[in-house]
Structure formats: C-alpha cells, structure tokens
Enzyme design. Structure first.
Site, PDB file in Angstrom:
ATOM      1  N   LYS A   1     -75.891  59.233  68.723  1.00  0.00           N
ATOM      2  CA  LYS A   1     -75.592  60.651  69.033  1.00  0.00           C
ATOM      3  C   LYS A   1     -76.737  61.527  68.520  1.00  0.00           C
ATOM      4  CE  LYS A   1     -72.882  62.956  65.950  1.00  0.00           C
ATOM      5  NZ  LYS A   1     -73.421  64.195  65.396  1.00  0.00           N
ATOM      6  N   ASN A   2     -77.201  61.258  67.291  1.00  0.00           N
ATOM      7  CA  ASN A   2     -78.197  62.146  66.672  1.00  0.00           C
ATOM      8  C   ASN A   2     -79.612  61.933  67.187  1.00  0.00           C
ATOM      9  OD1 ASN A   2     -76.091  63.273  65.339  1.00  0.00           O
ATOM     10  ND2 ASN A   2     -76.571  62.405  63.341  1.00  0.00           N
TER      11      ASN A   2
ATOM     12  N   ARG B   1     -73.173  72.590  66.006  1.00  0.00           N
ATOM     13  CA  ARG B   1     -74.306  73.306  65.419  1.00  0.00           C
ATOM     14  C   ARG B   1     -75.645  72.759  65.907  1.00  0.00           C
ATOM     15  NH1 ARG B   1     -73.736  74.570  60.953  1.00  0.00           N
ATOM     16  NH2 ARG B   1     -75.929  74.676  60.392  1.00  0.00           N
TER      17      ARG B   1
ATOM     18  N   CYS C   1     -70.333  75.113  57.898  1.00  0.00           N
ATOM     19  CA  CYS C   1     -69.432  74.064  58.390  1.00  0.00           C
ATOM     20  C   CYS C   1     -68.793  73.410  57.177  1.00  0.00           C
ATOM     21  CB  CYS C   1     -70.185  73.068  59.267  1.00  0.00           C
ATOM     22  SG  CYS C   1     -70.935  71.741  58.372  1.00  0.00           S
TER      23      CYS C   1
ATOM     24  N   ARG D   1     -75.476  74.911  55.419  1.00  0.00           N
ATOM     25  CA  ARG D   1     -76.351  74.410  56.493  1.00  0.00           C
ATOM     26  C   ARG D   1     -77.141  75.538  57.164  1.00  0.00           C
ATOM     27  NH1 ARG D   1     -73.391  69.837  59.806  1.00  0.00           N
ATOM     28  NH2 ARG D   1     -75.532  69.207  60.217  1.00  0.00           N
ATOM     29  N   PRO D   2     -77.944  76.232  56.384  1.00  0.00           N
ATOM     30  CA  PRO D   2     -78.763  77.310  56.966  1.00  0.00           C
ATOM     31  C   PRO D   2     -79.799  76.757  57.949  1.00  0.00           C
ATOM     32  CG  PRO D   2     -79.496  76.802  54.751  1.00  0.00           C
ATOM     33  CD  PRO D   2     -78.252  75.984  54.984  1.00  0.00           C
TER      34      PRO D   2
ATOM     35  N   ASP E   1     -82.883  78.402  57.996  1.00  0.00           N
ATOM     36  CA  ASP E   1     -84.060  79.182  57.568  1.00  0.00           C
ATOM     37  C   ASP E   1     -85.370  78.449  57.801  1.00  0.00           C
ATOM     38  OD1 ASP E   1     -82.818  77.590  55.343  1.00  0.00           O
ATOM     39  OD2 ASP E   1     -84.731  78.075  54.401  1.00  0.00           O
ATOM     40  N   GLN E   2     -85.368  77.124  57.656  1.00  0.00           N
ATOM     41  CA  GLN E   2     -86.617  76.377  57.854  1.00  0.00           C
ATOM     42  C   GLN E   2     -87.036  76.365  59.325  1.00  0.00           C
ATOM     43  OE1 GLN E   2     -88.474  74.883  55.142  1.00  0.00           O
ATOM     44  NE2 GLN E   2     -87.105  76.399  54.223  1.00  0.00           N
TER      45      GLN E   2
ATOM     46  N   ASP F   1     -74.905  60.406  55.763  1.00  0.00           N
ATOM     47  CA  ASP F   1     -73.870  60.199  56.788  1.00  0.00           C
ATOM     48  C   ASP F   1     -73.081  58.917  56.565  1.00  0.00           C
ATOM     49  OD1 ASP F   1     -75.718  61.630  59.594  1.00  0.00           O
ATOM     50  OD2 ASP F   1     -74.711  62.504  57.871  1.00  0.00           O
TER      51      ASP F   1
ATOM     52  N   ILE G   1     -77.810  65.659  49.447  1.00  0.00           N
ATOM     53  CA  ILE G   1     -78.289  66.366  50.648  1.00  0.00           C
ATOM     54  C   ILE G   1     -77.455  67.598  50.935  1.00  0.00           C
ATOM     55  CG2 ILE G   1     -78.780  66.155  53.110  1.00  0.00           C
ATOM     56  CD1 ILE G   1     -80.545  64.320  51.432  1.00  0.00           C
TER      57      ILE G   1
ATOM     58  N   ARG H   1     -66.123  63.391  67.908  1.00  0.00           N
ATOM     59  CA  ARG H   1     -67.432  64.030  68.108  1.00  0.00           C
ATOM     60  C   ARG H   1     -68.554  62.984  68.038  1.00  0.00           C
ATOM     61  NH1 ARG H   1     -68.601  69.160  64.613  1.00  0.00           N
ATOM     62  NH2 ARG H   1     -70.505  68.754  65.784  1.00  0.00           N
TER      63      ARG H   1
HETATM   64  C1  EPZ Z   1     -78.835  66.159  60.813  1.00  0.00           C
HETATM   65  O1  EPZ Z   1     -78.270  67.427  60.537  1.00  0.00           O
HETATM   66  C2  EPZ Z   1     -77.707  65.310  61.346  1.00  0.00           C
HETATM   67  N1  EPZ Z   1     -77.186  65.909  62.571  1.00  0.00           N
HETATM   68  C3  EPZ Z   1     -76.596  65.227  60.298  1.00  0.00           C
HETATM   69  O2  EPZ Z   1     -75.603  64.356  60.804  1.00  0.00           O
HETATM   70  C4  EPZ Z   1     -77.179  64.615  59.020  1.00  0.00           C
HETATM   71  O3  EPZ Z   1     -76.174  64.601  58.024  1.00  0.00           O
HETATM   72  C5  EPZ Z   1     -78.370  65.459  58.544  1.00  0.00           C
HETATM   73  O4  EPZ Z   1     -79.343  65.558  59.605  1.00  0.00           O
HETATM   74  C6  EPZ Z   1     -79.055  64.855  57.322  1.00  0.00           C
HETATM   75  O5  EPZ Z   1     -79.492  63.556  57.619  1.00  0.00           O
HETATM   76  C7  EPZ Z   1     -77.867  65.719  63.732  1.00  0.00           C
HETATM   77  O6  EPZ Z   1     -78.909  65.083  63.763  1.00  0.00           O
HETATM   78  C8  EPZ Z   1     -77.267  66.335  64.969  1.00  0.00           C
HETATM   79  P1  EPZ Z   1     -80.836  68.769  57.827  1.00  0.00           P
HETATM   80  P2  EPZ Z   1     -79.238  68.671  60.180  1.00  0.00           P
HETATM   81  O7  EPZ Z   1     -81.480  69.938  58.457  1.00  0.00           O
HETATM   82  O8  EPZ Z   1     -80.506  68.552  60.927  1.00  0.00           O
HETATM   83  C9  EPZ Z   1     -80.802  71.922  54.322  1.00  0.00           C
HETATM   84  C10 EPZ Z   1     -73.464  63.678  61.395  1.00  0.00           C
HETATM   85  O9  EPZ Z   1     -72.539  63.353  60.647  1.00  0.00           O
HETATM   86  N2  EPZ Z   1     -81.473  72.819  55.279  1.00  0.00           N
HETATM   87  O10 EPZ Z   1     -81.617  67.512  57.651  1.00  0.00           O
HETATM   88  O11 EPZ Z   1     -78.449  69.912  60.314  1.00  0.00           O
HETATM   89  C11 EPZ Z   1     -79.376  71.636  54.716  1.00  0.00           C
HETATM   90  O12 EPZ Z   1     -78.519  72.648  54.254  1.00  0.00           O
HETATM   91  C12 EPZ Z   1     -74.289  64.887  61.049  1.00  0.00           C
HETATM   92  O13 EPZ Z   1     -73.828  63.061  62.432  1.00  0.00           O
HETATM   93  C13 EPZ Z   1     -81.949  74.056  54.843  1.00  0.00           C
HETATM   94  O14 EPZ Z   1     -81.794  74.413  53.672  1.00  0.00           O
HETATM   95  O15 EPZ Z   1     -79.509  68.408  58.633  1.00  0.00           O
HETATM   96  C14 EPZ Z   1     -79.123  70.320  54.043  1.00  0.00           C
HETATM   97  O16 EPZ Z   1     -78.784  70.559  52.693  1.00  0.00           O
HETATM   98  C15 EPZ Z   1     -73.714  65.666  59.876  1.00  0.00           C
HETATM   99  N3  EPZ Z   1     -82.566  74.873  55.724  1.00  0.00           N
HETATM  100  C16 EPZ Z   1     -80.473  69.615  54.108  1.00  0.00           C
HETATM  101  O17 EPZ Z   1     -81.428  70.635  54.358  1.00  0.00           O
HETATM  102  C17 EPZ Z   1     -82.752  74.518  57.037  1.00  0.00           C
HETATM  103  O18 EPZ Z   1     -83.342  75.309  57.807  1.00  0.00           O
HETATM  104  C18 EPZ Z   1     -80.586  68.592  55.221  1.00  0.00           C
HETATM  105  O19 EPZ Z   1     -80.207  69.221  56.426  1.00  0.00           O
HETATM  106  C19 EPZ Z   1     -82.278  73.256  57.457  1.00  0.00           C
HETATM  107  C20 EPZ Z   1     -81.649  72.431  56.569  1.00  0.00           C
END
Ligand code: EPZ
Length: 419
Positions: free
Chosen positions: A22-23, A93, A117, A122-123, A125-126, A305, A327, A397
């Site tokens: 999915k991801n 999201r 969520c 889950r901001p 900002d990056q 995950d 994370i 999902r």
């Molecule tokens: C992806 O989410 C996955 N989703 C998530 O899987 C997975 O848990 C996550 O990566 C971490 O591996 C998809 O790929 C669709 P991140 P993502 O940006 O991209 C912080 C599932 O169960 N962050 O890597 O949203 C954030 O808050 C889902 O299939 C910022 O601070 O995750 C988190 O603490 C759940 N600012 C950390 O980084 C930002 O702009 C990692 O988030 C972006 C993220």
C-alpha cells in the site's frame, strides 16, 4: 459497521501470499499525475486507502480504472483540477502526496492540511519547508495549503527529521525542477527507493537511491509507465507475527525478507523459527515466546508499523520486554485494548514495559488505527475465548481480506455487519 469475531486457540498451518505494498502504491499513483498519458500498476492491493487514492485522482481529472484482481490504469492526459479536498484528505492523509506532482505538472496546488491522526500530530512542515526551498510560494488558508510556482529551481535541502512522505514529496517535486536538487537526511524506506526507481524509469535522473543523500537532476518531462508494485513488507511481517503468536507452520509467499531483516532478527530472538526460501519464508514456533527489547527507528531499523503487532506477540512471552516508540508520539493506542484482554503493559512516556502473561482472554475491543487493529487480530488469534473487534474499517485501509487469508490457515474469524 463491520466487526470481526475471533475464536482464539487455533494453530495456523498452510500457505499465504503477501499482497502489493500500500505504502508504495500511494506515492506511485501520485507520481502518475506527472506524466501525460496512461500508467499501469500491477500487484496493487485491494485496500481502502488505494480506493481513496483512485477517488482523489479522478477528482483531479485523471481517468482511473481497476482491472482484474490487482491492476490499476491511470490516464493522466488531462488534469483539470488542482485541489485535494478536505473530505478526501481527512480519510487518507497520504493524499498530501499529490502536492508535489500537481506543482510539477500545473504549477498550482490546493491541498487540505491532513490534520492530526490517532498516532500523532503528523505535521507536514518538512514537505512545505522543502517545497519553499524549491521556490514554491505557499500560503495556509482556511485549513488548506495553497501553493503556486512558475518553475521550481534545484536546491540543496536537508530534512530536519527522517520523513517518508516528505522525501517522496521532494522527489516528485524536484524531478522536473530546473537544475540539480540534493536531498540530505532523506528517508531510506524501501517504498521511497521504489518511487525513485519508478521515477527514473519514467525519465527522471535520480542518483543515490536507497541512501540518505538523493541527487535529482531536473528533466523536462516524464513518460507514463507500466510497473509491478513491490510486496508489502508490513503485511508480510504481520503474517509472520500471526504464525508466531498462534503457533504452527506457515509458508508466506512473496515475503520480501530483504526488507524485513530487523523484524526477522527480533522474531528469531523471540524463538520464532524463520526458514528462508526462494520466494518467501516458512515460519514455525514450537516452544515458548521469549521476551526481547525493541526500539522503532527509520529504515533499516525496526519499523514503527510493526510495533503494535510485536507488542501483541510479546504480551504472551515468557518474561518482560521493553518497547520504545521513537517515530510517533502517540502510537500506543492498542495498549488499552490489549490490557482489556489481560495483557500486562505499563506505559512510561514513549516506552511500553510488556510483562508476558500465560494467556490473553477474549474480549470486546476497538480498533483505533491501522496497525493497532492488526495487533488486536493477532491477540484474538491466541486469546482464550471470543474477541470482538469493532471499527475494523481501520484494518481494511491496509489489509486485503485478512480474515479470509488467516481463515485459510485455520483461524476462526467472522466478519459481521452491525448497524
Ligand atoms: C509513512 O507515513 C507511512 N505511510 C506510515 O505508515 C509510516 O508509519 C511512516 O511513514 C513512518 O515509516 C505511508 O507511507 C502512506 P513520516 P508518513 O513523514 O510519511 C514526523 C501505515 O501504518 N514528521 O515518515 O506520514 C512525523 O510526525 C502508516 O501504513 C514531521 O515532523 O511518516 C513522524 O513523527 C502509518 N514533519 C516522523 O516524522 C513532517 O513534515 C515520521 O513521519 C513529516 C513528518
């Protein structure tokens, strides 16, 4: 809504196949917006998040067709819209991933902010900081990201945190930027590498794939593609955990062990036997489950995950395990539900101390997020008595017909509708 009723105690025997990731599918579908023409993806899982992504791409003007068991055809010749509305983004999201492609294709995007969520703030900002560095003008207006740019210019950008989605946004935005973009502290998850490889096959010029430094040389345009999506490493890990917790002997086909080394290490430390074969693994457990300590980390570390699934397994281990979630700030929603089933888990900040109990007891529980619901299914498999899981739409999902697949191994799971 649907509930799942699980009669615990059955050993699992037989063969199961892992669906497409999915991801990996979601960013690839977003990337297809960047090529005027028809892209085809195969091995696409039939899960609700992919259905939502189909709705979003259709809303933007693409024509999307599901063909046969696992194929999706996306004709992005005409993209007539640039807005990802709140009602779609709030259900998934990852819709925010259309931001980069829309800017690259149209120079314009209006995407609802995803909001929080269950597992954390889950901001994004990056994503926004990186796009700003590429020259995108961004305003936040009424809960929407309003972005526009004439042509993005290559830049050196270092992420403050390792972010999968942030890296994917910047990859897709930068492939058609003017000049070269260097991304530092980029995420190395396999789904990110898959996106970069597919973008290169569409005509992009990305170097450093699989590393924390990605170099993207801008090109003028991308071409549509036909691609088979990689297997889902988290679904595979969940099936391994199911075989481990229930006991038995399970052959898992299309199991991407090269992406699951950290998970396999921890499972083997628990006393689970994992025999690697050509296209998958055989998982057996005869003796007791031993306790292990786990800390989630960006890839190739232990994946967040799989944290909830391992917690279910360790809740019936012979001893105490310590699980640290590094994370997300709130990814322990499953703890309360596992406690209802008799698990002995104490939370201290981002740390869960899991003291194994001889057995779990079936109980009515509630799913709160995708992987939490998977952990409740695993707990139900091993619990004494009946477990009823409410709000299984969370499970749907990311898992394709999980009850049918587990029942095929000898589990006793019923899906029932209750108004
Ligand atoms: C992806 O989410 C996955 N989703 C998530 O899987 C997975 O848990 C996550 O990566 C971490 O591996 C998809 O790929 C669709 P991140 P993502 O940006 O991209 C912080 C599932 O169960 N962050 O890597 O949203 C954030 O808050 C889902 O299939 C910022 O601070 O995750 C988190 O603490 C759940 N600012 C950390 O980084 C930002 O702009 C990692 O988030 C972006 C993220």
């Amino acid at each position: 809504m649907y509930k799942m009723i699980i009669q615990g105690g059955q050993r699992l025997e037989g063969e199961i196949e892992v669906s497409g990731a999915k991801n990996a599918t979601l960013p690839l579908m977003a990337a297809s917006l960047m090529a005027g023409g028809c892209s085809t993806f195969t091995n696409v899982p039939r899960v609700n998040d992919v259905a939502t992504a189909c709705k979003l791409l259709t809303h933007l003007g693409a024509s999307v067709e599901r063909v046969g068991k696992d194929e999706i055809r996306i004709d992005a010749s005409r993209i007539t819209g640039h807005e990802a509305p709140y009602e779609l983004v709030r259900t998934m999201r990852a819709s925010v991933l259309v931001l980069g492609p829309l800017l690259a294709r149209l120079g314009r995007a209006r995407v609802s902010l995803p909001g929080g969520c269950a597992i954390g703030a889950r901001p994004v900002d990056q994503h926004l900081k990186g796009l700003g560095a590429l020259g995108v003008h961004i305003e936040l207006d009424g809960g929407y990201i309003d972005a526009r740019v004439d042509r993005m210019r290559g830049v050196r950008f270092c992420f403050d945190v390792s972010t999968v989605g942030g890296t994917e946004t910047m990859l897709m935005a930068a492939v058609c930027a003017e000049g070269t973009t260097v991304l530092q502290n980029a995420a190395c998850e396999p789904e990110v590498a898959e996106l970069a490889r597919v973008l290169n096959r569409m005509g992009a010029r990305i170097e450093g794939i699989g590393t924390e430094t990605l170099v993207i040389h801008g090109v003028r345009r991308l071409e549509p593609i036909r691609h088979e999506v990689i297997p889902d490493r988290i679904v595979a890990g969940t099936f391994m955990a199911a075989a481990a917790i229930a006991g038995g002997d399970v052959q898992i086909r299309k199991c991407p062990m090269d992406m699951l080394e950290a998970v396999a290490d921890k499972m083997e430390a628990c006393g689970i036997r994992i025999i690697r074969a050509d296209d998958g693994v055989r998982v057996t457990r005869e003796g007791p489950i031993r306790p292990v300590d786990i800390e989630t980390f960006p890839y190739p570390g232990f994946p967040t995950d799989m944290q909830a699934q391992m917690m279910a397994l360790l809740s019936v281990a012979e001893g105490t395990s310590v699980i640290r979630e590094k994370i997300f700030e709130n990814r322990f929603m499953h703890v309360l539900e596992l406690q209802r089933m008799g698990a002995d888990i104490r939370i201290r900040g981002n740390t869960a101390i899991v003291t194994g109990v001889p057995y779990l007891k079936g109980a009515p529980v509630m799913a709160t997020d995708l992987r939490a619901s998977a952990s409740l299914v695993l707990a139900g498999l091993v619990a004494r008595g009946t477990t009823v899981i409410d709000r299984v739409y969370h499970l749907d999902r990311g898992y394709e017909r999980i009850e049918e697949k587990l029942n095929g191994l000898g589990a006793n799971i019923q899906r029932v509708w209750e108004d």
